[in-house]
Design an enzyme around this catalytic site. Structure first.
Site, PDB file in Angstrom:
ATOM      1  N   ASP A  62     -52.498 -18.285 -12.281  1.00  0.00           N
ATOM      2  CA  ASP A  62     -52.139 -19.701 -12.404  1.00  0.00           C
ATOM      3  C   ASP A  62     -53.350 -20.620 -12.325  1.00  0.00           C
ATOM      4  O   ASP A  62     -54.458 -20.196 -11.984  1.00  0.00           O
ATOM      5  CB  ASP A  62     -51.122 -20.098 -11.329  1.00  0.00           C
ATOM      6  CG  ASP A  62     -51.426 -19.488  -9.961  1.00  0.00           C
ATOM      7  OD1 ASP A  62     -52.623 -19.331  -9.632  1.00  0.00           O
ATOM      8  OD2 ASP A  62     -50.481 -19.171  -9.218  1.00  0.00           O
ATOM      9  N   ASN A 128     -42.142 -19.948   0.952  1.00  0.00           N
ATOM     10  CA  ASN A 128     -40.801 -20.022   0.359  1.00  0.00           C
ATOM     11  C   ASN A 128     -40.526 -18.852  -0.584  1.00  0.00           C
ATOM     12  O   ASN A 128     -39.534 -18.849  -1.311  1.00  0.00           O
ATOM     13  CB  ASN A 128     -40.603 -21.352  -0.375  1.00  0.00           C
ATOM     14  CG  ASN A 128     -41.568 -21.534  -1.544  1.00  0.00           C
ATOM     15  OD1 ASN A 128     -42.379 -20.661  -1.838  1.00  0.00           O
ATOM     16  ND2 ASN A 128     -41.492 -22.676  -2.210  1.00  0.00           N
ATOM     17  N   HIS A 130     -42.548 -17.805  -3.077  1.00  0.00           N
ATOM     18  CA  HIS A 130     -43.073 -17.878  -4.444  1.00  0.00           C
ATOM     19  C   HIS A 130     -44.179 -16.847  -4.662  1.00  0.00           C
ATOM     20  O   HIS A 130     -44.920 -16.507  -3.742  1.00  0.00           O
ATOM     21  CB  HIS A 130     -43.532 -19.298  -4.812  1.00  0.00           C
ATOM     22  CG  HIS A 130     -44.790 -19.771  -4.165  1.00  0.00           C
ATOM     23  ND1 HIS A 130     -44.826 -20.826  -3.282  1.00  0.00           N
ATOM     24  CD2 HIS A 130     -46.083 -19.369  -4.287  1.00  0.00           C
ATOM     25  CE1 HIS A 130     -46.074 -21.041  -2.902  1.00  0.00           C
ATOM     26  NE2 HIS A 130     -46.850 -20.165  -3.499  1.00  0.00           N
ATOM     27  N   GLU A 135     -41.699 -20.911  -8.254  1.00  0.00           N
ATOM     28  CA  GLU A 135     -40.986 -21.442  -7.097  1.00  0.00           C
ATOM     29  C   GLU A 135     -39.533 -20.948  -7.070  1.00  0.00           C
ATOM     30  O   GLU A 135     -39.021 -20.430  -8.067  1.00  0.00           O
ATOM     31  CB  GLU A 135     -41.011 -22.976  -7.152  1.00  0.00           C
ATOM     32  CG  GLU A 135     -42.406 -23.598  -7.131  1.00  0.00           C
ATOM     33  CD  GLU A 135     -43.036 -23.628  -5.741  1.00  0.00           C
ATOM     34  OE1 GLU A 135     -42.538 -22.943  -4.830  1.00  0.00           O
ATOM     35  OE2 GLU A 135     -44.045 -24.347  -5.568  1.00  0.00           O
TER      36      GLU A 135
END
Length: 233
Positions: A62, A128, A130, A135
């Site tokens: 990313d 979380n 990811h 996400e």
């Protein structure tokens, strides 16, 4: 899924490096790379080693949208600092966060990934769940895409910026569908703040609400965690 519990991130980096070395001896050509604090000790082991990457291709997960590669908070800058400057590859690939046409950039990056099947993918995991910047709620079959970063991700990454307002709100990320095509995946996670995500990833249901849970379906995944990150298993 194979889980290896280590004393700390230094030991974890050594084990991840050993796994990479084995795959390179077996002919691995393309490495999938991650940023963030978790893989740093892995990169330190690579830099100290005699491994030659001059015939290898790297593909990063990313990059932030709106930040130049020369910006010291870009993931391109991070990779050069921690790996590329010390260990040149034949080819390094990262998404272009300044691309004028993000749809065309997505097509370009998917073509790069398709042309260079990933042999060994290093991953971290967000609080979380990811992986990459995928996400919660991201479709499992998605390829490269633009992500609106979750507030929890922006907050977690704000420690690297002067203020939370400076953290980019979007990123370009390799999709979960592409990550799952990697032949071998090694995920590293350290610290109590990752314990909940690790437990949900390994023991919980496979759900898009916990992106990393899809790794339960992969044939060759190694999870490297310290005792704190493993504390809820």
């Amino acid at each position: 899924m194979r889980v290896i519990t280590v004393k700390n991130d230094i030991e974890g980096g050594k084990i991840a490096f050993t796994l990479l070395e084995e795959k390179m001896k077996a002919g691995a050509q393309t490495l999938g790379l991650a940023t963030g604090s978790s893989p740093i000790t892995f990169y330190e082991e690579i830099v100290k080693s005699n491994l030659d990457f001059s015939n290898m291709v790297s593909i990063n997960l990313d990059e932030y949208v709106g930040i130049a590669a020369s910006n010291d908070q870009s993931y391109s800058y991070f990779m050069h600092k921690h790996l590329f400057d010390a260990k040149p590859f034949k080819e390094n690939n990262l998404p272009n966060g300044l691309a004028k046409d993000l749809k065309e950039e997505i097509k370009r990056y998917d073509a790069v990934i398709n042309a260079n099947p990933i042999d060994f993918q290093i991953l971290g995991i967000g609080r979380n769940g990811h992986i990459g910047f995928n996400e919660p709620g991201t479709p499992f079959d998605i390829t490269t895409h633009v992500v609106d970063l979750a507030p929890s991700t922006i907050e977690a990454n704000s420690r690297f910026f002067n203020s939370i307002d400076d953290v980019p709100k979007q990123a370009l990320s390799m999709g979960i569908g592409s990550i799952m095509k990697s032949k071998t995946i090694v995920l590293v996670a350290y610290g109590i703040e990752k314990a909940e995500a690790i437990a949900s990833m390994i023991k919980g249901p496979i759900t898009e609400d916990m992106p990393a849970s899809i790794l339960q379906k992969h044939d060759d995944v190694v999870i490297i965690v310290d005792e704190a990150a493993a504390s809820k298993l």
